[in-house]
Design an enzyme around this catalytic site. Structure first.
Site, PDB file in Angstrom:
ATOM      1  N   ASP A 157      32.132  38.875  37.965  1.00 17.21           N
ATOM      2  CA  ASP A 157      32.662  40.053  38.653  1.00 17.21           C
ATOM      3  C   ASP A 157      32.412  41.314  37.825  1.00 17.21           C
ATOM      4  OD1 ASP A 157      33.764  41.426  40.730  1.00 17.21           O
ATOM      5  OD2 ASP A 157      35.849  40.965  40.211  1.00 17.21           O
TER       6      ASP A 157
ATOM      7  N   ILE B 113      49.831  49.584  35.860  1.00 21.56           N
ATOM      8  CA  ILE B 113      48.607  50.338  35.565  1.00 21.56           C
ATOM      9  C   ILE B 113      47.412  49.753  36.303  1.00 21.56           C
ATOM     10  CG2 ILE B 113      49.301  51.336  33.349  1.00 21.56           C
ATOM     11  CD1 ILE B 113      47.883  48.986  31.997  1.00 21.56           C
ATOM     12  N   GLY B 114      47.598  48.707  37.056  1.00 22.31           N
ATOM     13  CA  GLY B 114      46.489  48.166  37.831  1.00 22.31           C
ATOM     14  C   GLY B 114      46.955  47.037  38.733  1.00 22.31           C
ATOM     15  N   ARG B 115      46.153  46.817  39.765  1.00 20.44           N
ATOM     16  CA  ARG B 115      46.454  45.678  40.639  1.00 20.44           C
ATOM     17  C   ARG B 115      45.159  44.975  40.949  1.00 20.44           C
ATOM     18  NH1 ARG B 115      51.706  46.077  42.545  1.00 20.44           N
ATOM     19  NH2 ARG B 115      52.431  48.237  42.681  1.00 20.44           N
TER      20      ARG B 115
END
Ligand SMILES: *[C@@H]1O[C@H](CO)[C@@H](O)[C@H](O)[C@H]1NC(C)=O
Ligand SMILES: *[C@@H]1O[C@H](CO)[C@@H](O)[C@H](O)[C@H]1NC(C)=O
Ligand SMILES: *[C@@H]1O[C@H](CO)[C@@H](O)[C@H](O)[C@H]1NC(C)=O
Ligand SMILES: *[C@@H]1O[C@H](CO)[C@@H](O)[C@H](O)[C@H]1NC(C)=O
Ligand SMILES: *[C@@H]1O[C@H](CO)[C@@H](O)[C@H](O)[C@H]1NC(C)=O
Ligand SMILES: *[C@@H]1O[C@H](CO)[C@@H](O)[C@H](O)[C@H]1NC(C)=O
Ligand SMILES: *[C@@H]1O[C@H](CO)[C@@H](O)[C@H](O)[C@H]1NC(C)=O
Ligand SMILES: *[C@@H]1O[C@H](CO)[C@@H](O)[C@H](O)[C@H]1NC(C)=O
Length: 911
Positions: free
Chosen positions: A746, A626-628
């Protein structure tokens, strides 16, 4: 002893003596007289045979002094005692004993300044009797000042108080007298006398000019002033009272000496008493007449020009009294007009009518007395809690106690007596050592604000749901455990629920999740509205961890100690960090000189330890990405209890050293905030470093705004503001609420995630750098972050501060406002960088650059606030940027402005 009766008896004898011509000096006994010399040291008897005593057994406040001064008459008075009350003490009360609880008393006080303190500043203050403020004494205008009251006694003690007026000097008093009055006197012609007091303005012995009369001529020691400075008229000579004169009709029992003279009008003219009054109000007038002339007079009586009694006749051998009340007057003119024969008057009295407000209920008073004792302090609570001025720590509406503030006292529990304060609207018991359950408050139906913060309360009890009017419930910094009861959601008027810094966990009742209610949950174990987060870890598969007690000083223990010290770790963490370490070094740790005991880690609430096997099963062997990110990939997982999680697996390249990883886990597991993505647990096994987070089904803000399936149009301005407020709350917690403080480093739209109800949570503070020392203002570090969001000052100086996060967050705000990405290579070069492009427009409140999908839907002031705080946040000079707390405050304002704008349009908050 029936005082008035006994006096009446004595006076009867006086009458008899006169009757039989014993004209020697005869006195009534001074029964019931109380004569206080304020500040006086010794008792003495004055020239009228009245005994004066010191006041010190009737009051326990105030300072004593003596003065010498010359009286108006020229007499020199020396060593006159005074009692004064330093201004800081608000209420100073004499407790005057009054023996028969249903008689009337006369209370007379003399106030004297005469520059005793050599400051030439005569004070002004209020005088009260019981619950009534009876007068204002201003010694600038008259010195000495005498006040006299007629008071209907309802209790065995009467409190006579001097109440300081702020910055008007120290109240001062020189004498105080109490005299019983004839039974039944001063009641005729005035309704509801039980709650009315009389303040004397005039008591004139008409027709008598040679000074004033008092005790012993008047056995009740009223002072009858000489008839001097009124309009000219004839005065009668002092007549002898004819033997047949009938006195029994005079309830006020004026002395014979007073009735023996009269002011008489001989010519066809008006007889006037023009009486100035110092206060606008209602007045009570008593006129005395006696047949002392050899003719029977009849005449009209007028008050302020209006005939009150027409052709009033003085009957032969009779005395009579007339009573009048006059409402709302500022001056008084009593006139007698000739009809036939000699208009005349023997004496008159004029009183201001003072209402006596009701006292607080006896239940309230006794409850407060019990509570005062349980605070462990002498709060100085005496007499009535509300009137004439409310006690310290108390506020009232009329005679009901509506607010009680006992913060910082020593209460240990909420005793049942609190339940008797039925009218309370505000109860503040913060920081009072309360422990146990919240109880005994269920009867306080009017309670609007309850502050129980900073105590050691452990459970909610069952009372709170009956407090239907509650608006603010503050329970922060207690030790409340378990889950938040669903019944709190039924409190429809609640708009602030502060649960911060307790030991609560689990899912908040959905009924608390509403626009009108702010729920604060910082600093609990794991408390959120999401059903997917924070459920108690109850899986049977939780690994049993072996704890090894090293007796030797092995490198392993050193590591554990270092980790513990570095992170300020609690004992539990120490165990975990070592346990994890032991997992990694399984083979080596099976050393001979260790003992081991299994520990069930399910009891550690902050984060759960997963086995690699469990992770594999949960993610269906890492099936759905679902994400990288730079660290590796994120997989969707489903725990054995059905809860969805986001499983973040560090790629080998980004693996941390064992100590760094443990530190990170330690740090992340401690951070619990409703606007920060919650760490569920972790796995450190088979060279894998895996973090398990709560899964947020809404995806990221970046997906919404800029993704391939952008749903930008579903993000109204009010929703965007809500997301901004949420994210700012999360960052505020990182900067100011967590220990250690954390700089995110971030902040960007893709790190702001949304749950099913569109609540926003900040994620990915794995990159975070904690600010280890509380005094550290910056951290020097290799530059990390994302292009477009990077603080230019940080980039050039490498000095990382919280203000770098503010910059990045400012960029997020600009994205929300303009609906575009921070860097955009399409379009003209000067629109390439969002910050540089948007700033001048927004500074000038030129809103043409606002996202097209928002146009026409926002309230200009709301937009202006958000735009200005965004612009300030991206100031190049970090020192000029606001703090995240300031940003949050502005955004909250912008949010509520937009909300009320929508409400005024009749939209719902979600419009
Ligand atoms: C003064 O009063 C007392 C009683 O209080 C009485 O015994 C005494 O005779 C009085 N003295 C004079 C001079 O009247
Ligand atoms: C009043 O008395 C208190 C203690 O009895 C003393 O501390 C204070 O200085 C006095 N105030 C004045 C104005 O004399
Ligand atoms: C006060 O006087 C009233 C009326 O005369 C009488 O009934 C009552 O018992 C007296 N009370 C006391 C406490 O003496
Ligand atoms: C007392 O009287 C003086 C002079 O009339 C006046 O200036 C002052 O304001 C009065 N003080 C109060 C508290 O009323
Ligand atoms: C005084 O008492 C009468 C009845 O006795 C009542 O109607 C009135 O409201 C009371 N006034 C105040 C100010 O309490
Ligand atoms: C006035 O009173 C004084 C004593 O108080 C007395 O000596 C004097 O005779 C009186 N004067 C008149 C006119 O009665
Ligand atoms: C005195 O007046 C009262 C009532 O006013 C009356 O009852 C009484 O009989 C009168 N006494 C005499 C001696 O006239
Ligand atoms: C006044 O009253 C007396 C007696 O009550 C009566 O004789 C007289 O006529 C009255 N005078 C007037 C003017 O009414």
């Amino acid at each position: 002893m029936l005082l008035a009766d006994s006096m009446a008896l004595n006076c009867f004898w006086v009458t008899l003596f006169l009757f039989f011509g014993f004209l020697g000096v005869v006195f009534c006994e001074q029964d019931g007289f109380l004569s206080l010399s304020c500040g006086g040291a010794r008792a003495y008897v004055d020239s009228s045979n009245i005994t004066w005593v010191s006041d010190d057994t009737y009051i326990n406040t105030g300072n004593i002094t003596t003065i010498n001064y010359v009286e108006d008459s020229g007499t020199y008075s020396s060593n006159v005692p005074l009692r004064f009350f330093p201004e800081s003490q608000r209420r100073n009360c004499y407790k005057l004993p009054v023996e028969n609880t249903s008689s009337m008393v006369l209370v007379r006080a003399q106030f004297l300044y005469k520059n005793y303190d050599r400051h030439w500043k005569p004070p002004a203050f209020l005088v009260s009797l019981g619950t009534a403020i009876t007068s204002t004494v201003n010694l600038t205008n008259k010195d000495p000042w005498i006040e006299e009251f007629i008071w209907p006694v309802s209790k065995a003690t009467l409190s006579f108080c001097l109440n300081a007026i702020p910055s008007s000097g120290s109240p001062v008093i020189s004498s105080l007298e109490v005299r019983p009055l004839p039974r039944g006197a001063y009641r005729s012609g005035i309704g509801g006398f039980s709650n009315k007091s009389l303040r004397k303005r005039y008591r004139i012995n008409s027709g008598y000019t040679n000074g004033s009369l008092r005790y012993p001529a008047d056995p009740f020691d009223r002072i009858w002033d000489a008839d001097r400075s009124y309009t000219p008229a004839h005065l009668s000579p002092a007549f002898h009272i004819p033997l047949g004169l009938n006195l029994s009709s005079l309830k006020e029992s004026p002395p014979l000496d007073v009735l023996q003279t009269a002011r008489v009008l001989a010519r066809d003219d008006f007889l006037h008493y023009n009486l100035p009054l110092d206060t606008f109000g209602d007045y009570y007038i008593v006129l005395y007449f006696a047949d002392i002339l050899p003719v029977s007079a009849s005449f009209d009586i007028l008050i302020n020009g209006v005939v009150q009694q027409s052709n009033f006749t003085i009957t032969t051998s009779e005395t009579s009294t007339l009573y009048f009340t006059q409402k709302r007057i500022t001056s008084l003119d009593i006139a007698f007009r000739r009809i036939r024969f000699y208009p005349q008057i023997s004496a008159f009295e004029v009183y201001e009518i003072v209402d006596i407000p009701p006292e607080a209920s006896s239940t309230t008073v006794s409850a407060l007395q019990v509570i005062e004792q349980s605070t462990g302090f002498d709060l100085g609570w005496q007499d009535d809690p509300c009137l004439p001025t409310p006690w310290n720590h108390i506020e009232c509406e009329g005679s009901t106690v509506t607010s009680l503030d006992l913060s910082d006292t020593n209460l240990r529990s909420i005793s049942p007596t609190f339940g008797d304060l039925l009218d309370l609207k505000i109860l503040d018991l913060h920081n009072t050592s309360l422990s146990g359950a919240i109880e005994n408050l269920d009867s306080l139906q009017y309670l609007e604000k309850l502050n129980l913060s900073f105590n050691q309360l452990t459970s909610f009890g069952s009372d709170l749901d009956s407090l239907v009017n509650l608006k603010i419930l503050d329970l922060h910094n207690n030790s409340l455990q378990g889950i938040v009861p669903a019944s709190l959601g039924e409190l429809e008027n609640l708009h602030l629920l502060n649960l911060e810094n307790n030991k609560l966990q689990g899912t908040l009742p959905p009924s608390l999740n509403r626009e009108s209610l702010e729920v604060r949950t910082l600093g609990n174990l794991c408390l959120s509205f999401s059903t997917m987060a924070c459920n108690e870890a109850t899986s049977n598969e939780t690994p049993k961890v072996t704890v090894i007690t090293n007796r030797k000083h092995t490198p392993h223990t050193r590591l554990a100690i270092i980790l513990g010290a570095a992170g300020g770790a609690v004992f539990a963490l120490l165990l975990i960090s070592r346990s994890v370490f032991l997992y990694i070094n399984k083979r080596e740790t099976e050393a001979a000189d260790t003992t081991s005991a299994p520990i069930d880690m399910r009891n550690w609430n902050a984060a759960r330890i997963f086995s690699y096997k469990e992770i594999k099963a949960a993610t269906n062997n890492f099936k759905e990405v679902i994400g990288r990110g730079g660290f590796g990939s994120v997989y969707l997982g489903k725990l054995s209890d059905g809860k969805l999680v986001a499983v973040k697996v560090r790629s080998d390249r980004t693996q941390l050293g064992a100590d760094s990883f443990i530190n990170e886990v330690h740090l992340l597991s401690k951070i619990r905030h409703q606007n920060l993505v919650c760490l569920e647990g972790f796995c450190y096994e088979s060279k894998k470093q895996i973090l398990v987070y709560e899964y947020l089904p809404g995806g990221s803000l970046a997906d919404y705004l800029h993704g391939p399936n952008s749903q930008k149009f579903s993000l109204s301005w009010v929703r965007r503001l809500k997301i901004a407020v949420d994210a700012a709350k999360g960052l505020d917690y990182l900067h100011n609420g967590s220990d250690p403080r954390i700089i995110h480093r971030d902040v960007k739209c893709s790190n702001i995630l949304l749950d099913a109800q569109m609540n926003a949570k900040v994620c990915d503070f794995g990159l975070s750098k904690q600010v280890t020392q509380s005094d550290a203002t910056h951290v020097t570090t290799a530059v990390k972050g994302t292009a477009g969001y990077l603080d230019p000052e940080y980039y050039s100086t490498k000095q990382l501060t919280e203000k770098s996060d503010v910059y990045s967050f400012g960029v997020v705000l600009l994205e929300l406002i303009c609906g575009r990405e921070p860097l955009n290579h399409s379009g003209s070069p000067d629109s390439f960088n969002l910050v540089l492009w948007a700033k001048p427009y927004l500074q000038a409140s030129a809103f043409e650059i606002v996202d097209d999908s928002l146009k026409g839907t926002f309230e200009a002031e709301s937009m202006r606030r958000a735009a200005l705080v965004a612009v300030k946040s991206v100031d190049r000079d970090a020192s000029l940027r606001p703090t995240i707390a300031e940003v949050l405050a502005e955004l909250k304002d912008a949010y509520s402005i937009q909300l009320s704008y929508l409400a005024s349009l009749g939209h719902s908050g979600e419009a």
